[in-house]
Motif scaffolding. Structure first.
Motif, PDB file in Angstrom:
ATOM      1  N   SER A   1       0.845  -1.200   0.000  1.00 48.89           N
ATOM      2  CA  SER A   1       0.000   0.000   0.000  1.00 48.89           C
ATOM      3  C   SER A   1       0.879   1.249   0.000  1.00 48.89           C
ATOM      4  O   SER A   1       2.073   1.184   0.340  1.00 48.89           O
ATOM      5  CB  SER A   1      -0.881   0.031   1.251  1.00 48.89           C
ATOM      6  N   GLY A   2       0.249   2.359  -0.336  1.00 48.46           N
ATOM      7  CA  GLY A   2       0.975   3.625  -0.350  1.00 48.46           C
ATOM      8  C   GLY A   2       1.503   3.980   1.038  1.00 48.46           C
ATOM      9  O   GLY A   2       2.613   4.507   1.176  1.00 48.46           O
ATOM     10  N   SER A   3       0.701   3.694   2.069  1.00 51.34           N
ATOM     11  CA  SER A   3       1.139   4.019   3.436  1.00 51.34           C
ATOM     12  C   SER A   3       2.397   3.236   3.802  1.00 51.34           C
ATOM     13  O   SER A   3       3.322   3.771   4.415  1.00 51.34           O
ATOM     14  CB  SER A   3       0.039   3.679   4.448  1.00 51.34           C
ATOM     15  N   GLU A   4       2.426   1.970   3.414  1.00 53.78           N
ATOM     16  CA  GLU A   4       3.622   1.162   3.676  1.00 53.78           C
ATOM     17  C   GLU A   4       4.828   1.698   2.905  1.00 53.78           C
ATOM     18  O   GLU A   4       5.952   1.676   3.407  1.00 53.78           O
ATOM     19  CB  GLU A   4       3.388  -0.288   3.231  1.00 53.78           C
TER      20      GLU A   4
ATOM     21  N   ALA B   1       9.906  11.599  -3.595  1.00 54.41           N
ATOM     22  CA  ALA B   1       8.735  12.003  -4.390  1.00 54.41           C
ATOM     23  C   ALA B   1       7.647  10.962  -4.186  1.00 54.41           C
ATOM     24  O   ALA B   1       7.879   9.772  -4.392  1.00 54.41           O
ATOM     25  CB  ALA B   1       9.107  12.098  -5.863  1.00 54.41           C
ATOM     26  N   ASP B   2       6.476  11.414  -3.769  1.00 47.58           N
ATOM     27  CA  ASP B   2       5.323  10.523  -3.630  1.00 47.58           C
ATOM     28  C   ASP B   2       4.573  10.563  -4.966  1.00 47.58           C
ATOM     29  O   ASP B   2       3.928  11.551  -5.305  1.00 47.58           O
ATOM     30  CB  ASP B   2       4.439  11.013  -2.477  1.00 47.58           C
ATOM     31  N   GLU B   3       4.692   9.444  -5.698  1.00 48.46           N
ATOM     32  CA  GLU B   3       4.060   9.345  -7.018  1.00 48.46           C
ATOM     33  C   GLU B   3       2.817   8.470  -6.979  1.00 48.46           C
ATOM     34  O   GLU B   3       2.403   7.921  -7.997  1.00 48.46           O
ATOM     35  CB  GLU B   3       5.077   8.784  -8.025  1.00 48.46           C
ATOM     36  N   VAL B   4       2.254   8.331  -5.793  1.00 43.80           N
ATOM     37  CA  VAL B   4       1.112   7.434  -5.631  1.00 43.80           C
ATOM     38  C   VAL B   4      -0.042   7.843  -6.566  1.00 43.80           C
ATOM     39  O   VAL B   4      -0.713   7.002  -7.149  1.00 43.80           O
ATOM     40  CB  VAL B   4       0.679   7.391  -4.149  1.00 43.80           C
ATOM     41  N   GLN B   5      -0.260   9.151  -6.728  1.00 39.79           N
ATOM     42  CA  GLN B   5      -1.339   9.591  -7.616  1.00 39.79           C
ATOM     43  C   GLN B   5      -0.833  10.093  -8.961  1.00 39.79           C
ATOM     44  O   GLN B   5      -1.509   9.959  -9.978  1.00 39.79           O
ATOM     45  CB  GLN B   5      -2.153  10.703  -6.937  1.00 39.79           C
ATOM     46  N   SER B   6       0.353  10.692  -8.963  1.00 39.94           N
ATOM     47  CA  SER B   6       0.778  11.407 -10.174  1.00 39.94           C
ATOM     48  C   SER B   6       1.641  10.570 -11.104  1.00 39.94           C
ATOM     49  O   SER B   6       2.046  11.049 -12.162  1.00 39.94           O
ATOM     50  CB  SER B   6       1.548  12.671  -9.752  1.00 39.94           C
TER      51      SER B   6
HETATM   52  C1  LIG Z   1      -0.332  10.692  -2.424  1.00 38.07           C
HETATM   53  C2  LIG Z   1      -0.685   9.508  -1.586  1.00 38.07           C
HETATM   54  N1  LIG Z   1       0.284   8.890  -0.904  1.00 38.07           N
HETATM   55  C3  LIG Z   1       0.026   7.818  -0.131  1.00 38.07           C
HETATM   56  C4  LIG Z   1      -1.254   7.328  -0.027  1.00 38.07           C
HETATM   57  C5  LIG Z   1      -1.539   6.146   0.861  1.00 38.07           C
HETATM   58  O1  LIG Z   1      -1.877   5.050   0.070  1.00 38.07           O
HETATM   59  P1  LIG Z   1      -2.696   3.813   0.677  1.00 38.07           P
HETATM   60  O2  LIG Z   1      -4.108   4.263   0.871  1.00 38.07           O
HETATM   61  O3  LIG Z   1      -2.538   2.756  -0.391  1.00 38.07           O
HETATM   62  O4  LIG Z   1      -2.048   3.423   1.937  1.00 38.07           O
HETATM   63  C6  LIG Z   1      -2.297   7.944  -0.728  1.00 38.07           C
HETATM   64  C7  LIG Z   1      -3.675   7.448  -0.631  1.00 38.07           C
HETATM   65  O5  LIG Z   1      -4.621   8.092  -0.983  1.00 38.07           O
HETATM   66  C8  LIG Z   1      -1.992   9.065  -1.531  1.00 38.07           C
HETATM   67  O6  LIG Z   1      -2.951   9.702  -2.203  1.00 38.07           O
END
Ligand SMILES: Cc1ncc(COP(=O)(O)O)c(C=O)c1O
Length: 446
Positions: free
Chosen positions: A127-130, A259-264
């Motif tokens: 997951s993004g949080s991890e 860089a957090d690329e989770v969305q971009s």
């Molecule tokens: C930019 C960004 N980073 C991290 C996360 C966390 O991801 P996750 O919900 O998979 O833990 C999110 C979730 O919305 C996010 O938008």
């Protein structure tokens, strides 16, 4: 109000025979944690998806303007993705990374090939949080420093370490989690001090990162983390040069840049495969989730060999990270983005939507700002363009009305007053026309 027509689509959903939405809601209320969020006054139940469309339990089709919260990148149930995971599911579902398996190694090679510079070493998580948590660990262990600079209005996840970085009271529980985290001013050209007409805006906002390092830390930091476009914060696009200047300040203080690329990431911005490239920088660590897997629990941290070595100081283990099935899915996603030129499509169709949003802004006073890149778009609603008072109720009304007309959207911003769009990257021009038409009708109904 006349309901605009969805573009034709050749797919008949399977008849739904399961429990009704009311029954499922009852089960949820009894057996699921009440903290798990539901959208809409009358929650909807979605039981099938295909490409950019979703189907509810009654077989009604909707345009998925939010892509399963910025997650469904190549389209729901893409046949190539389905085939890749079917084959893997029938062969071996799991054994963990203590054994060799080709999927994780080949997928890491393919993902690394999409990265610039020395960003070549992958660690897969769920997951993004991890991913955020691991990136933070790497930054701290690699540098030997503790303090981290994040940005106000950011979202990096919901576990304890990423909640500490996240900077929206909405998502921060009243428990200790932010020790060593300092939040710099959000480089928001709409609400911040320097607007889009200020050529030095990027540099000016970045000066606050330097100021925090000087005043709030020992002068040495572990790192800096920023989404390349702030998604949950309402699709805030930074002024040019912001990350370049911020990175310079952080590196001068011994820190690494995350860089957090989770969305971009993954081509969604249209012009580039990675959001950070729109700012002309190369980070030291990149976190990815959501669109990387098109809906499966896959996330990654990619970094340089030097920083990656931080994780060898102790044993670090993730049971499901790099599982053969999710790696097959991640690899199939990369192939589809390339084969179907979805980055180019995001650029083209995103430009159509942006032009449509500008027209809506000229017509509807409630729109304070339109922004975004490619298919990551936001529409900030305000009660008054001069005071910029957030129009929260209006935003909720527009979302409800759009849903009634067959369009699903998201919301963001501290006050939940910004409409967010991040549809699957296979969105078509007729879909874009439908989206704008529906938004126009919903805004007109305010
Ligand atoms: C930019 C960004 N980073 C991290 C996360 C966390 O991801 P996750 O919900 O998979 O833990 C999110 C979730 O919305 C996010 O938008």
């Amino acid at each position: 109000m006349k309901t605009p027509s969805l573009p034709p689509f050749d797919h008949q959903p399977k008849p739904y025979t399961g429990p009704s939405a009311d029954e499922v809601l009852k089960l949820r209320r009894e057996f699921l944690n009440p903290g798990i969020l539901l959208y809409y006054k009358k929650p909807m139940m979605l039981v099938e998806g295909r490409a950019q469309y979703l189907f509810d339990d009654k077989g009604r089709r909707y345009l998925d303007g939010l892509g399963g919260i910025v997650t469904v990148s190549v389209g729901h149930c893409h046949p190539h993705v389905l085939e890749a995971i079917r084959r893997q599911n029938e062969t071996l579902q799991h054994a963990t990374t203590i054994y060799l398996h080709p999927n994780i190694a080949e997928y890491a090679r393919d993902l690394a090939a999409k990265m610039p510079g020395k960003l070549k070493v992958c660690y897969f998580v769920n997951s993004g949080s991890e991913a955020t948590d691991l990136a933070l660990l790497m930054a701290r262990v690699h540098t030997g420093n503790f303090d981290v600079i994040a940005l106000r209005n950011c979202y990096h996840g919901g576990n304890m370490s990423s909640m500490g970085l996240t900077a929206h009271s909405t998502w921060k529980f009243n428990v200790p989690h932010s020790f060593g985290v300092h939040h710099a001013i959000a480089p928001d050209p709409y609400r911040g001090q320097w607007g889009r007409s200020e050529p030095e805006a990027g540099k000016n906002y970045a000066a606050d990162v330097k100021s925090l390092i000087d005043y709030a830390t020992s002068g040495r930091v572990a790192g800096f983390i920023a989404e390349s476009i702030q998604g949950v914060g309402g699709c805030v696009v930074f002024p040019d040069g912001y990350l370049k200047h911020a990175y310079e300040h952080v590196r001068a203080a011994g820190g690494v840049c995350i860089a957090d690329e989770v969305q971009s990431g993954f081509g969604r911005t249209g012009t580039n495969f990675w959001g950070f490239e729109t700012q002309g920088v190369i980070p030291d660590i990149v976190t990815m989730a959501k669109g990387i897997g098109n809906g499966c629990p896959l996330a990654a941290v990619v970094t340089t060999p030097e920083i990656a070595a931080a994780v060898t100081q102790r044993v670090h283990f993730n049971t499901f990270g790099g599982n053969p099935v999710v790696c097959a899915q991640g690899r199939a996603v990369l192939e589809i983005i390339e084969r179907e030129q979805l980055q180019a499509n995001s650029l083209k169709v995103g430009a159509t939507i942006m032009a449509g949003m500008e027209r809506l802004k000229a017509k509807h006073q409630v729109i304070g700002d339109v922004r975004g890149k490619g298919l990551l778009l936001g529409l900030e609603l305000v009660k008054d363009r001069a005071t910029k008072e957030p129009a929260k109720a209006e935003c909720a009304h527009v979302l409800e009305t759009c849903r009634d007309m067959g369009l699903l959207l998201g919301k963001g911003g501290l006050w939940g007053h910004t409409i967010r769009m991040a549809p699957p990257m296979c969105l078509t021009e007729p879909d874009a026309a439908f989206l704008i038409e529906v938004l126009d009708a919903a805004l007109s109904s305010l």
